[in-house]
Every structure is written in C-alpha cells, then in structure tokens.
Design an enzyme around this catalytic site. Sequence first.
Site, PDB file in Angstrom:
ATOM      1  N   GLY A  15       0.736  -1.149  -0.514  1.00 17.49           N
ATOM      2  CA  GLY A  15       0.176  -0.199  -0.168  1.00 17.49           C
ATOM      3  C   GLY A  15       0.963   0.895   0.386  1.00 17.49           C
ATOM      4  O   GLY A  15       1.699   1.019   0.415  1.00 17.49           O
ATOM      5  N   ARG A  16       0.822   2.257  -0.159  1.00 15.19           N
ATOM      6  CA  ARG A  16       1.111   3.410  -0.294  1.00 15.19           C
ATOM      7  C   ARG A  16       0.162   4.669  -0.015  1.00 15.19           C
ATOM      8  O   ARG A  16      -0.784   4.879  -0.368  1.00 15.19           O
ATOM      9  CB  ARG A  16       2.376   4.081  -1.498  1.00 15.19           C
ATOM     10  CG  ARG A  16       0.985   3.823  -2.858  1.00 15.19           C
ATOM     11  CD  ARG A  16       1.105   2.637  -3.601  1.00 15.19           C
ATOM     12  NE  ARG A  16       0.079   3.008  -4.844  1.00 15.19           N
ATOM     13  CZ  ARG A  16       0.323   3.104  -6.164  1.00 15.19           C
ATOM     14  NH1 ARG A  16       2.060   3.867  -6.263  1.00 15.19           N
ATOM     15  NH2 ARG A  16      -0.319   3.250  -7.428  1.00 15.19           N
ATOM     16  N   ASP A 236     -10.277  -0.897  -6.690  1.00 20.75           N
ATOM     17  CA  ASP A 236      -8.699   0.000  -7.425  1.00 20.75           C
ATOM     18  C   ASP A 236      -9.172   0.427  -8.530  1.00 20.75           C
ATOM     19  O   ASP A 236      -8.154   0.675  -9.355  1.00 20.75           O
ATOM     20  CB  ASP A 236      -7.500  -1.191  -6.448  1.00 20.75           C
ATOM     21  CG  ASP A 236      -7.906  -2.013  -6.739  1.00 20.75           C
ATOM     22  OD1 ASP A 236      -8.493  -3.069  -7.305  1.00 20.75           O
ATOM     23  OD2 ASP A 236      -6.972  -2.908  -5.658  1.00 20.75           O
ATOM     24  N   ASN A 295     -11.314 -10.378 -15.506  1.00 20.56           N
ATOM     25  CA  ASN A 295     -10.577 -10.952 -14.420  1.00 20.56           C
ATOM     26  C   ASN A 295      -9.113 -12.194 -14.828  1.00 20.56           C
ATOM     27  O   ASN A 295      -9.568 -12.610 -15.602  1.00 20.56           O
ATOM     28  CB  ASN A 295     -11.037 -11.640 -13.674  1.00 20.56           C
ATOM     29  CG  ASN A 295     -10.684 -10.374 -12.395  1.00 20.56           C
ATOM     30  OD1 ASN A 295     -10.661  -9.678 -12.222  1.00 20.56           O
ATOM     31  ND2 ASN A 295     -10.364 -11.262 -11.219  1.00 20.56           N
ATOM     32  N   GLY A 402       1.135  -0.882 -12.707  1.00 19.93           N
ATOM     33  CA  GLY A 402       2.488  -1.299 -12.943  1.00 19.93           C
ATOM     34  C   GLY A 402       3.119  -1.991 -14.532  1.00 19.93           C
ATOM     35  O   GLY A 402       4.046  -2.151 -14.572  1.00 19.93           O
TER      36      GLY A 402
END
Length: 485
Positions: A15-16, A236, A295, A402
């Site tokens: 997490g950030r 998210d 997904n 990412g």
Amino acid sequence: MSKTYVAVDIGASSGRLMLAQLKDGKLDLQEMHRFKNGFKFSQGHDRWDIDHLVDEIFCGLEKIKQAGYDEVSLGIDTWAVDYVLVGENGEKLQDPVAYRDERTKESMGDLTTNVSKEYIYEKTGIQFLNFNTLYQLFAEDKELLAKTAKIMMIPDYLGYVLTGNAVTEITNASTTQMLSLREGLFDEKLLEQVNVSANQFPKLVDAGTVLGPVDLKWTEKYDLPKIEVVTVATHDTASAVVGTAGEGHNWAYLSSGTWSLIGTELKVPENGPEAFAENYTNEWGAYGTYRFLKNIMGLWMIQCVKRELNDEYSFAQLAEMASKEEPFQQYIDVNDDRFTNPENMIAEIQAYCEESGQKIPQTPGQLAMAIYSNLSLYYANELDKMDKIMGYHIDTLNIVGGGSNVALMNQLTSTVAKRDVYAGPSEATAVGNIVVQMITNGDILNIYLARRIISGSFPIKHFTPEDGKYEGQLDKYQEFLKVNN
C-alpha cells in the site's frame, strides 16, 4: 496553488499514500509512504491484518503533516470482494478472510444448484469467480453472520474507522455479485441464499461522495493534518480506469497489476448470452459508467516467481533476462485455477508444461518469458472476444498500472493483438483516486477534462505491431485453449 490531495491506494502486496496537487494544469504526484501488505494464516483461514493497514494509513498521514501539509482531502481504494463483519458495538468481529482462502472452493457450485447461473448473471451482470463476495458469504460462519450488524467492504471499513461514517460505495459493491444491474439495489433472492439482509450493508453511495472529517479521537492520538475524507471509486480497478488517459479510438484498457483486468468503458451494460458465455463482467464505474471486463491472472505469477527465487532479481532484471529468450515456447492458460494460490508457482508452471507435453521453462529468464508471452496471448485473445461481443473493432489498448512498465510484454501484446498499445500512467489507480476527489472539490470540471490532464501529465509510451513477427501464434494459442479447456 490547488488543494492538496492524498490517495490511500492499497493492493494485495503493498500500500502507499500518494500526494498530489494541480500545478500549471498538470498533476504533480509524489509518494509519501509505502508499506507491505499480505494475508497470513490465522484462526483456520488466510486473513488480512486490517489493523496493520489502519496503523500504516496514520503513519503516512503523520509523515504528510511533518512535510508541511496542514490540510488535505483523502480518498481510499483497495482490492474488491473482501469484507469486514462489524458487530453491534461498532467493532470488527474478526480479521477479514482473504479472497484466496480455500473456503470458497466448492461454494459457487453449491450455491448455483439453488439459483441458476443464468439468473445470477441476468440480475447482476457479474462474472463468475469462486471468490466473489456472494460465495464468500455463502461459506461464512452462520453464527458470526447472525451477530453482524454491518458488512463493510475493505475500503469502506477503512473509511469508517477514520471517520465513524459507514457507506457502501457502488463500484466496489457491484463486485459482490449481489447488486442488481439495473435497479442499483442488492438482490433479495441472492441475499437470502447467503443468510444476510440488505440492511446489514451501509447505505449505497456513488463515487465522489463526501464521507466527512477524520474522527476527533484520531486527531488527539496522532499528529495529523486537517482531513476531509471523500469516498472515491473505492475498487482499485474502478480508480485505475478513471486514471486511464483513454488514448485512441474505440479504446480498451488493461489494468495490469497483481490481477489483469481487460475491458472497455460502457454507458450501458452488456449482459447478453455472448457476454455470459465468455464470463465477462459489468462492474459499476464512476460517473454512470460500467466496466465491461474480464478478470485475468496478472503479475501475480511473476510476483510469486520473484519471491520463490528469494527476491534475488528485481522485476526489471527478470524482464531483461526474459528479453533474451524466445517467446511462445509453450502455451499456458494463465487463468487456470491451479495458478490462483499454489504452494510453489515455479513448480506449478513446470508441472503444467510437463503435463501438456511442452518445453519446460527452467531458468529465471525462461520462466519470466513464459509468463509474459502467455499473458500477451491471453490479452490478444480477449480483445478478439470483445470485438465479437461488442460488434465493433477495438483499435487501441491502454495499459495502466505496474504492467505498463514491462515494455517487453507491451510490445508482444501489440504485435500478437495487431493493435496499437499505449502504456501509462503506471500510477493510474492513485491518479484515478485523486481525480475523483478533484472533481468533487471543483478543481477539475469532469472526467473528460481529467483524462486530458492525465494525458498531459504523465509519459504515455506508444507501441505498434511489428509486421511479420509471430504470425499465427494467436491462432495456435486459441486452438490450444479450446483443446485444453
């Protein structure tokens, strides 16, 4: 200078807290705090340490205050489907069980003997995954459910702990596979199947709803800036899609992280027989949109390989080693259930290749290339399927997260899919979180202007198909999937 915004963005492995301001019409984004996340086996199940996440949020907020920011807006996004059970006293009854836990292994099959898959899909438009909240609640301890006053999705629970105010944000609520696609309410028939009632969920709200200030008890305990919490697109992926620049015509997106979510943004959901047959989902998005997507197992596979190699190599080093190997030396169904949470990912990949009579990847570079090349084939295959379902050609793929940094995989995807690929921003989830807050606060007028700002604020790399390379690979892969599924 614009208001200061903070995105709390928590994934399955880390997490950030990201801080942002609008400067000269561009988003200025900086990481203020990063921490690890992960589930551990406890009390008979794989569980998230939710108190650890709360502690890390406050740790990051104290750093922000120490950096000289006295007033901020804050939004929280996390992964979907998991939930916290809260008792009558307002406290959690236990740490939440992680979606990769094996308790739901048989749940989908058992539940769908009572209610047909056709009914569930027609009502919810959500794809069938055995860890959806519907099947988790079906497997949940019935005595515990009887003691539950409120069921809160993970980001909603974190917002509740911070402010004392409880809501159910709709982009995440849709992933439960219990929300009626057209009524926007929980489906009573499905709730009955899992022994819960609609009033056990806090009120449903849209992304962009102001939740309120941080509870006074926390400002007395920690040195915090003045904070107003906004309920953003708390799933998210929903935030990542908001944070996508949307380059090209008839564009699709690929949110590439631990999971890969490939799809397109719609104004009207698509839950017809073709979408049902292909197991596409219609998750709710921000601002009246639907995320029509599939997904797919994503970077989870390479994350596991990296860990099993004792973190000897960085992701960049693994990609570099992969680039020296020939792609498409074996075909792998990356969405096979065996890769969801194996004891050893390397051994599982090798066993899969051995069982299917294919070349077995041995070195770190070969393993990485096997993953990246098969992900690119899977993405290309899904784009073809979307063309057929939607009835028009998707011209471009926007890769965010990412995976947008993995140039090797992006180029392979562009070539085998025969479409232009735009990669970036890598921080799309945090960007989308921030953008919703900015729209709520009036710093940005709407999502269309937001995407223009995003496009001008971050480097977007453009990949084009390499003519004549890897011809026929997608056809061979599609045939392999038909035979092996």
